[in-house]
Design a protein around this motif. Structure first.
Motif, PDB file in Angstrom:
ATOM      1  N   SER A 126      32.075  37.839  45.678  1.00 38.42           N
ATOM      2  CA  SER A 126      31.650  39.106  45.103  1.00 38.42           C
ATOM      3  C   SER A 126      32.246  40.262  45.913  1.00 38.42           C
ATOM      4  O   SER A 126      32.788  40.061  47.009  1.00 38.42           O
ATOM      5  CB  SER A 126      30.127  39.209  45.112  1.00 38.42           C
ATOM      6  N   GLY A 127      32.136  41.472  45.369  1.00 32.26           N
ATOM      7  CA  GLY A 127      32.659  42.635  46.065  1.00 32.26           C
ATOM      8  C   GLY A 127      32.019  42.820  47.435  1.00 32.26           C
ATOM      9  O   GLY A 127      32.696  43.100  48.425  1.00 32.26           O
ATOM     10  N   LYS A 128      30.714  42.655  47.519  1.00 33.42           N
ATOM     11  CA  LYS A 128      30.015  42.822  48.784  1.00 33.42           C
ATOM     12  C   LYS A 128      30.375  41.715  49.775  1.00 33.42           C
ATOM     13  O   LYS A 128      30.428  41.951  50.986  1.00 33.42           O
ATOM     14  CB  LYS A 128      28.510  42.870  48.551  1.00 33.42           C
ATOM     15  N   GLN A 129      30.640  40.510  49.270  1.00 30.45           N
ATOM     16  CA  GLN A 129      31.044  39.411  50.148  1.00 30.45           C
ATOM     17  C   GLN A 129      32.423  39.667  50.749  1.00 30.45           C
ATOM     18  O   GLN A 129      32.653  39.422  51.935  1.00 30.45           O
ATOM     19  CB  GLN A 129      31.035  38.094  49.374  1.00 30.45           C
ATOM     20  N   VAL A 130      33.347  40.183  49.929  1.00 26.45           N
ATOM     21  CA  VAL A 130      34.682  40.516  50.434  1.00 26.45           C
ATOM     22  C   VAL A 130      34.585  41.613  51.486  1.00 26.45           C
ATOM     23  O   VAL A 130      35.213  41.535  52.552  1.00 26.45           O
ATOM     24  CB  VAL A 130      35.609  40.955  49.278  1.00 26.45           C
ATOM     25  N   LEU A 131      33.788  42.644  51.202  1.00 21.61           N
ATOM     26  CA  LEU A 131      33.622  43.732  52.157  1.00 21.61           C
ATOM     27  C   LEU A 131      33.030  43.233  53.469  1.00 21.61           C
ATOM     28  O   LEU A 131      33.476  43.615  54.558  1.00 21.61           O
ATOM     29  CB  LEU A 131      32.735  44.820  51.556  1.00 21.61           C
ATOM     30  N   LYS A 132      32.041  42.370  53.391  1.00 17.21           N
ATOM     31  CA  LYS A 132      31.406  41.825  54.593  1.00 17.21           C
ATOM     32  C   LYS A 132      32.423  41.075  55.453  1.00 17.21           C
ATOM     33  O   LYS A 132      32.468  41.250  56.676  1.00 17.21           O
ATOM     34  CB  LYS A 132      30.259  40.901  54.201  1.00 17.21           C
ATOM     35  N   LYS A 133      33.254  40.264  54.826  1.00 14.06           N
ATOM     36  CA  LYS A 133      34.251  39.503  55.576  1.00 14.06           C
ATOM     37  C   LYS A 133      35.312  40.428  56.172  1.00 14.06           C
ATOM     38  O   LYS A 133      35.818  40.182  57.279  1.00 14.06           O
ATOM     39  CB  LYS A 133      34.891  38.452  54.667  1.00 14.06           C
ATOM     40  N   SER A 134      35.658  41.487  55.454  1.00 16.30           N
ATOM     41  CA  SER A 134      36.646  42.423  55.975  1.00 16.30           C
ATOM     42  C   SER A 134      36.096  43.169  57.191  1.00 16.30           C
ATOM     43  O   SER A 134      36.810  43.369  58.183  1.00 16.30           O
ATOM     44  CB  SER A 134      37.042  43.432  54.889  1.00 16.30           C
ATOM     45  N   ILE A 135      34.833  43.567  57.134  1.00 15.59           N
ATOM     46  CA  ILE A 135      34.220  44.248  58.279  1.00 15.59           C
ATOM     47  C   ILE A 135      34.142  43.305  59.473  1.00 15.59           C
ATOM     48  O   ILE A 135      34.361  43.711  60.619  1.00 15.59           O
ATOM     49  CB  ILE A 135      32.834  44.782  57.894  1.00 15.59           C
ATOM     50  N   GLU A 136      33.865  42.033  59.224  1.00 14.53           N
ATOM     51  CA  GLU A 136      33.845  41.054  60.307  1.00 14.53           C
ATOM     52  C   GLU A 136      35.223  40.921  60.958  1.00 14.53           C
ATOM     53  O   GLU A 136      35.334  40.674  62.160  1.00 14.53           O
ATOM     54  CB  GLU A 136      33.382  39.694  59.776  1.00 14.53           C
ATOM     55  N   PHE A 137      36.281  41.088  60.163  1.00 14.43           N
ATOM     56  CA  PHE A 137      37.639  41.043  60.710  1.00 14.43           C
ATOM     57  C   PHE A 137      37.941  42.299  61.522  1.00 14.43           C
ATOM     58  O   PHE A 137      38.433  42.226  62.653  1.00 14.43           O
ATOM     59  CB  PHE A 137      38.669  40.896  59.588  1.00 14.43           C
ATOM     60  N   HIS A 138      37.666  43.473  60.948  1.00 11.83           N
ATOM     61  CA  HIS A 138      38.054  44.728  61.581  1.00 11.83           C
ATOM     62  C   HIS A 138      37.107  45.157  62.700  1.00 11.83           C
ATOM     63  O   HIS A 138      37.532  45.822  63.647  1.00 11.83           O
ATOM     64  CB  HIS A 138      38.129  45.845  60.527  1.00 11.83           C
ATOM     65  N   ASP A 139      35.839  44.817  62.583  1.00 15.40           N
ATOM     66  CA  ASP A 139      34.839  45.271  63.561  1.00 15.40           C
ATOM     67  C   ASP A 139      33.901  44.111  63.907  1.00 15.40           C
ATOM     68  O   ASP A 139      32.711  44.143  63.583  1.00 15.40           O
ATOM     69  CB  ASP A 139      34.058  46.455  62.975  1.00 15.40           C
ATOM     70  N   PRO A 140      34.414  43.084  64.569  1.00 17.94           N
ATOM     71  CA  PRO A 140      33.628  41.862  64.792  1.00 17.94           C
ATOM     72  C   PRO A 140      32.384  42.065  65.644  1.00 17.94           C
ATOM     73  O   PRO A 140      31.427  41.300  65.538  1.00 17.94           O
ATOM     74  CB  PRO A 140      34.628  40.926  65.487  1.00 17.94           C
ATOM     75  N   ASN A 141      32.375  43.104  66.477  1.00 10.07           N
ATOM     76  CA  ASN A 141      31.227  43.342  67.362  1.00 10.07           C
ATOM     77  C   ASN A 141      30.350  44.499  66.908  1.00 10.07           C
ATOM     78  O   ASN A 141      29.502  44.977  67.665  1.00 10.07           O
ATOM     79  CB  ASN A 141      31.729  43.600  68.787  1.00 10.07           C
ATOM     80  N   SER A 142      30.570  44.975  65.677  1.00  9.51           N
ATOM     81  CA  SER A 142      29.763  46.061  65.098  1.00  9.51           C
ATOM     82  C   SER A 142      29.752  47.298  66.001  1.00  9.51           C
ATOM     83  O   SER A 142      28.705  47.860  66.317  1.00  9.51           O
ATOM     84  CB  SER A 142      28.328  45.579  64.835  1.00  9.51           C
ATOM     85  N   ASN A 143      30.937  47.735  66.395  1.00 11.89           N
ATOM     86  CA  ASN A 143      31.058  48.887  67.287  1.00 11.89           C
ATOM     87  C   ASN A 143      31.193  50.226  66.563  1.00 11.89           C
ATOM     88  O   ASN A 143      31.038  51.283  67.183  1.00 11.89           O
ATOM     89  CB  ASN A 143      32.277  48.718  68.205  1.00 11.89           C
ATOM     90  N   TRP A 144      31.492  50.207  65.274  1.00  6.66           N
ATOM     91  CA  TRP A 144      31.794  51.448  64.568  1.00  6.66           C
ATOM     92  C   TRP A 144      30.644  52.447  64.613  1.00  6.66           C
ATOM     93  O   TRP A 144      30.849  53.631  64.879  1.00  6.66           O
ATOM     94  CB  TRP A 144      32.188  51.156  63.124  1.00  6.66           C
ATOM     95  N   TRP A 156      37.541  54.349  43.257  1.00  5.98           N
ATOM     96  CA  TRP A 156      38.406  53.787  44.290  1.00  5.98           C
ATOM     97  C   TRP A 156      38.604  52.298  44.052  1.00  5.98           C
ATOM     98  O   TRP A 156      37.706  51.611  43.558  1.00  5.98           O
ATOM     99  CB  TRP A 156      37.787  53.983  45.679  1.00  5.98           C
ATOM    100  N   HIS A 157      39.773  51.806  44.431  1.00  2.00           N
ATOM    101  CA  HIS A 157      40.039  50.372  44.481  1.00  2.00           C
ATOM    102  C   HIS A 157      40.535  50.042  45.887  1.00  2.00           C
ATOM    103  O   HIS A 157      41.420  50.725  46.419  1.00  2.00           O
ATOM    104  CB  HIS A 157      41.095  49.955  43.455  1.00  2.00           C
ATOM    105  N   PHE A 158      39.949  49.021  46.476  1.00  2.00           N
ATOM    106  CA  PHE A 158      40.336  48.574  47.814  1.00  2.00           C
ATOM    107  C   PHE A 158      40.923  47.171  47.720  1.00  2.00           C
ATOM    108  O   PHE A 158      40.407  46.316  47.000  1.00  2.00           O
ATOM    109  CB  PHE A 158      39.128  48.599  48.750  1.00  2.00           C
ATOM    110  N   TYR A 159      42.005  46.953  48.479  1.00  2.00           N
ATOM    111  CA  TYR A 159      42.718  45.692  48.430  1.00  2.00           C
ATOM    112  C   TYR A 159      42.606  44.994  49.788  1.00  2.00           C
ATOM    113  O   TYR A 159      42.971  45.570  50.819  1.00  2.00           O
ATOM    114  CB  TYR A 159      44.186  45.931  48.068  1.00  2.00           C
ATOM    115  N   PHE A 160      42.094  43.773  49.762  1.00  2.00           N
ATOM    116  CA  PHE A 160      41.860  43.007  50.979  1.00  2.00           C
ATOM    117  C   PHE A 160      42.665  41.712  50.931  1.00  2.00           C
ATOM    118  O   PHE A 160      42.682  41.013  49.912  1.00  2.00           O
ATOM    119  CB  PHE A 160      40.375  42.681  51.125  1.00  2.00           C
ATOM    120  N   SER A 161      43.315  41.399  52.036  1.00  2.00           N
ATOM    121  CA  SER A 161      44.136  40.192  52.106  1.00  2.00           C
ATOM    122  C   SER A 161      43.296  38.942  51.859  1.00  2.00           C
ATOM    123  O   SER A 161      42.211  38.792  52.428  1.00  2.00           O
ATOM    124  CB  SER A 161      44.795  40.095  53.485  1.00  2.00           C
TER     125      SER A 161
END
Length: 225
Positions: A19-37, A151-156
Motif C-alpha cells: 500500500s502507499g503507506k507501506q511504501v512510505l514506511k519502508k522508504s523512511i526506514e531507508f532514509h532515516d533508520p534512527n528516526s532523527n528527522w 503529488w506523485h512520489f517514486y520509490f525504488s
C-alpha cells in the motif's frame, strides 16, 4: 474449478503490491533508520543553479531546528537572511519582507526532509500503488493529495529510496518533475543529494529548469547564530 483458480491467482497477484503507506514506511526506514528527522538541529549548505524561467545561481544556508519548529533562510549571494519560528518571522538581513519570503519556510523544510515530511496530516496518501519505471528505475508510484496540489512520489523497488517526485499546482496540466540523484549522509540520515527540476505539460517536451544540491551541513546550535 478453473474460474476459481483464476480468481485466486488474480487476488494473489493484486495483493503483492504494498500500500502507499507501506511504501512510505519502508522508504523512511531507508532514509532515516534512527528516526532523527523530528529532532534534527542542522544547517544545510545548498547550491541552487536554475536557468528557467530565469537564470539564478545562489548559495544558500538553510537552518532547521525541527524540534522547536525553527527555519532560517540565508541567501549568501543576495545577502539576505530571514528567520522563522512556528508563529514569528524576523528579517535579519536584506530588503525582502517576511511576506515575500514566507514560502521559503515550508518549502525548504518539506523538500529537504522528504520522504519523512510526508508523515504529517496535510496530505492524503492514496493506498493504491502503481508499479512503473521512472527514468529507467523500477519504482512504486505513490499519490499524495494536498488541498491545492496533487503529488506523485517514486520509490525504488530495490531499496525504497526516493528516486523522484512530481506535482501540479491547483491540479493544472502544467507540472514540475523532480529527479533525485545520489545520497548524502547527514545526522545519521541518507538524504537525496541532488534534485534536477523539469517543467512538463501535455503538449511540449519537458523543459529543464535547473538543479539544487546539498553541498554539506554543520551543527546549528544557537537561536541567534
Amino acid at each position: 474449478m478453473t474460474k476459481y483458480l483464476y480468481l485466486v491467482f488474480l487476488i494473489s497477484a493484486c495483493s503483492t503490491n504494498p500500500s502507499g503507506k507501506q511504501v512510505l514506511k519502508k522508504s523512511i526506514e531507508f532514509h532515516d533508520p534512527n528516526s532523527n528527522w523530528n529532532s534534527l538541529l542542522e544547517r544545510f549548505s545548498l547550491q541552487s543553479d536554475f536557468i528557467y524561467p530565469e537564470t539564478a545561481l545562489y548559495n544558500l544556508l538553510i537552518g532547521l531546528d525541527n524540534l522547536n519548529k525553527r527555519v532560517s533562510y540565508s541567501n549568501e549571494t543576495l545577502a539576505q537572511r530571514v528567520d522563522f519560528t512556528d508563529t514569528t518571522c524576523v528579517v535579519i538581513l536584506g530588503d525582502k519582507s517576511c511576506e515575500q519570503t514566507a514560502w521559503t519556510k515550508n518549502f525548504y523544510h518539506f523538500i529537504l526532509g522528504l520522504p519523512m515530511t510526508l508523515q504529517n496530516d496535510e496530505g492524503i496518501i492514496q493506498e493504491s500503488v502503481e508499479p512503473m519505471t521512472f527514468h529507467d528505475e523500477a519504482s512504486y508510484r505513490v499519490a499524495v493529495d494536498f488541498e491545492k496540489e496533487k503529488w506523485h512520489f517514486y520509490f525504488s523497488k530495490a531499496d525504497y529510496h526516493l528516486v523522484g517526485f512530481a506535482f501540479n499546482k491547483n491540479f493544472e496540466s502544467k507540472a514540475e518533475e523532480i529527479r533525485t540523484n545520489g545520497l548524502i549522509e547527514i545526522a545519521g540520515m541518507k538524504l537525496p543529494k541532488t534534485r534536477s527540476w523539469w517543467i512538463t505539460t501535455d503538449s511540449i517536451r519537458p523543459i529543464y529548469s535547473g538543479r539544487d544540491e546539498i553541498m554539506g551541513s554543520s551543527s546549528w546550535e544557537k537561536l541567534t547564530n
